[in-house]
Enzyme design. Structure first.
Site, PDB file in Angstrom:
ATOM      1  N   GLU A   1     -46.205  29.489  13.179  1.00  0.00           N
ATOM      2  CA  GLU A   1     -45.281  28.455  12.729  1.00  0.00           C
ATOM      3  C   GLU A   1     -46.032  27.564  11.761  1.00  0.00           C
ATOM      4  O   GLU A   1     -46.704  26.609  12.151  1.00  0.00           O
ATOM      5  CB  GLU A   1     -44.740  27.643  13.914  1.00  0.00           C
ATOM      6  CG  GLU A   1     -43.813  28.434  14.805  1.00  0.00           C
ATOM      7  CD  GLU A   1     -43.124  27.579  15.847  1.00  0.00           C
ATOM      8  OE1 GLU A   1     -43.258  26.332  15.778  1.00  0.00           O
ATOM      9  OE2 GLU A   1     -42.446  28.145  16.713  1.00  0.00           O
TER      10      GLU A   1
ATOM     11  N   HIS B   1     -47.249  26.170   4.332  1.00  0.00           N
ATOM     12  CA  HIS B   1     -47.189  27.278   3.382  1.00  0.00           C
ATOM     13  C   HIS B   1     -45.794  27.904   3.366  1.00  0.00           C
ATOM     14  O   HIS B   1     -45.146  28.034   4.391  1.00  0.00           O
ATOM     15  CB  HIS B   1     -48.249  28.318   3.733  1.00  0.00           C
ATOM     16  CG  HIS B   1     -49.631  27.757   3.651  1.00  0.00           C
ATOM     17  ND1 HIS B   1     -50.332  27.385   4.776  1.00  0.00           N
ATOM     18  CD2 HIS B   1     -50.415  27.479   2.588  1.00  0.00           C
ATOM     19  CE1 HIS B   1     -51.509  26.899   4.396  1.00  0.00           C
ATOM     20  NE2 HIS B   1     -51.583  26.945   3.079  1.00  0.00           N
TER      21      HIS B   1
ATOM     22  N   SER C   1     -53.153  26.066  -2.287  1.00  0.00           N
ATOM     23  CA  SER C   1     -52.414  27.221  -1.785  1.00  0.00           C
ATOM     24  C   SER C   1     -50.913  27.100  -1.945  1.00  0.00           C
ATOM     25  O   SER C   1     -50.215  28.125  -1.976  1.00  0.00           O
ATOM     26  CB  SER C   1     -52.739  27.449  -0.299  1.00  0.00           C
ATOM     27  OG  SER C   1     -52.378  26.303   0.462  1.00  0.00           O
TER      28      SER C   1
END
Length: 216
Positions: free
Chosen positions: A185, A189, A9
Site C-alpha cells: 500500500e 508512488h 521517483s
C-alpha cells in the site's frame, strides 16, 4: 525544442520489474507533439543535492540548448534531510539550478511536489510542509512559471475521495504482484493510471504557457 526533466521517483521512469509503478515523466512524451522530445533524467530517491552529486544535473545541462524547457520537481526526499530544509538548502539549490538553466539559454519551470495520499478521518492531509510554498515564492521572486502539481493533485484526490483515489497509487493485495508478494500500500508512488493523469495536466500547462502544441 526539447523538454528535460529533473526530479525524483514521482517523475522518473520506473524499472520494468516495478510495472505498473510509474512517475509522471514517463508518460509526458505521448502527451505532446512529436517534435517536443522529452528527456527524463529523474531518479528515485533524488534530492536537489544528490541529483547534482551523482552527475545527473551535469548530464541534463550538457543536453540543454537555447529554447529548451527544463522542468524541475524535487521536495519529497529533500524533506527527509535537515540541511535541505525548504527555506535553506532546498531553495538555495533550486535558485542555482534556475540560474544554470538560464545561462544555457534554456527555460526553467519549477513544479511543486505532487502530494502524497494521506487521509486522516476522511480529510486529506498536507505532507510536504513549506516545500510547495517555497517553490511558488521562488516563481514570483525569479520571474518563473510554476506548475502547481501539489495543489492540482490535492484537488484531484479530494474530488475522487479516500477510496477512489487509491486507484492512482501503487496498491496491491498479497500475491497480486510478483515483486511485492506480501502486498503493498504505497501512497507516494503512482500506478500508471495516476502518472498518466498528472502527465496530461503537465502537458496542458505547457500548452497554456505556449511551449508545446495541442495534444494529438
Amino acid at each position: 525544442m526539447k523538454i528535460l526533466l529533473a526530479g525524483d521517483s514521482t517523475v522518473a521512469a520506473c524499472p520494468s520489474y516495478e510495472y505498473p509503478m510509474s512517475g509522471w515523466g514517463a508518460h509526458l512524451a505521448p502527451e505532446t507533439y512529436w517534435w517536443a522530445a522529452v528527456h527524463n533524467f529523474a531518479k528515485g530517491g533524488a534530492t536537489t543535492e544528490s541529483f547534482r552529486e551523482e552527475g545527473l544535473w551535469t548530464q541534463l545541462l550538457h543536453q540543454t540548448v537555447a529554447g529548451d524547457v527544463v522542468l524541475i520537481q524535487f521536495g519529497h526526499n529533500d524533506q527527509k534531510r535537515e540541511h535541505l530544509a525548504a527555506r535553506t538548502g532546498y531553495s538555495d539549490n533550486l535558485r542555482r539550478m534556475v540560474a544554470e538553466v538560464r545561462a544555457k539559454g534554456g527555460v526553467p519551470i519549477l513544479c511543486t511536489s505532487v502530494e502524497r495520499r494521506h487521509f486522516l478521518a476522511g480529510a486529506l492531509q498536507a505532507t510536504l510542509g513549506e516545500y510547495p510554498a517555497v517553490v511558488r515564492e521562488l516563481g514570483s521572486e525569479l520571474g518563473l512559471d510554476v506548475i502547481d502539481l501539489n495543489q492540482w493533485t490535492r484537488t484531484l484526490y479530494e474530488e475522487l475521495g479516500e477510496e477512489k483515489s487509491k486507484e492512482l497509487f501503487f496498491h496491491f493485495a498479497p500475491g497480486a504482484h510478483a515483486h511485492w508478494a506480501g502486498g503493498l500500500e504505497d501512497n507516494t508512488h503512482f500506478h500508471q493510471k495516476g502518472a498518466t493523469m498528472i502527465a496530461g495536466y503537465v502537458a496542458e500547462q505547457l500548452e497554456t504557457l505556449g511551449f508545446v502544441g495541442a495534444r494529438a
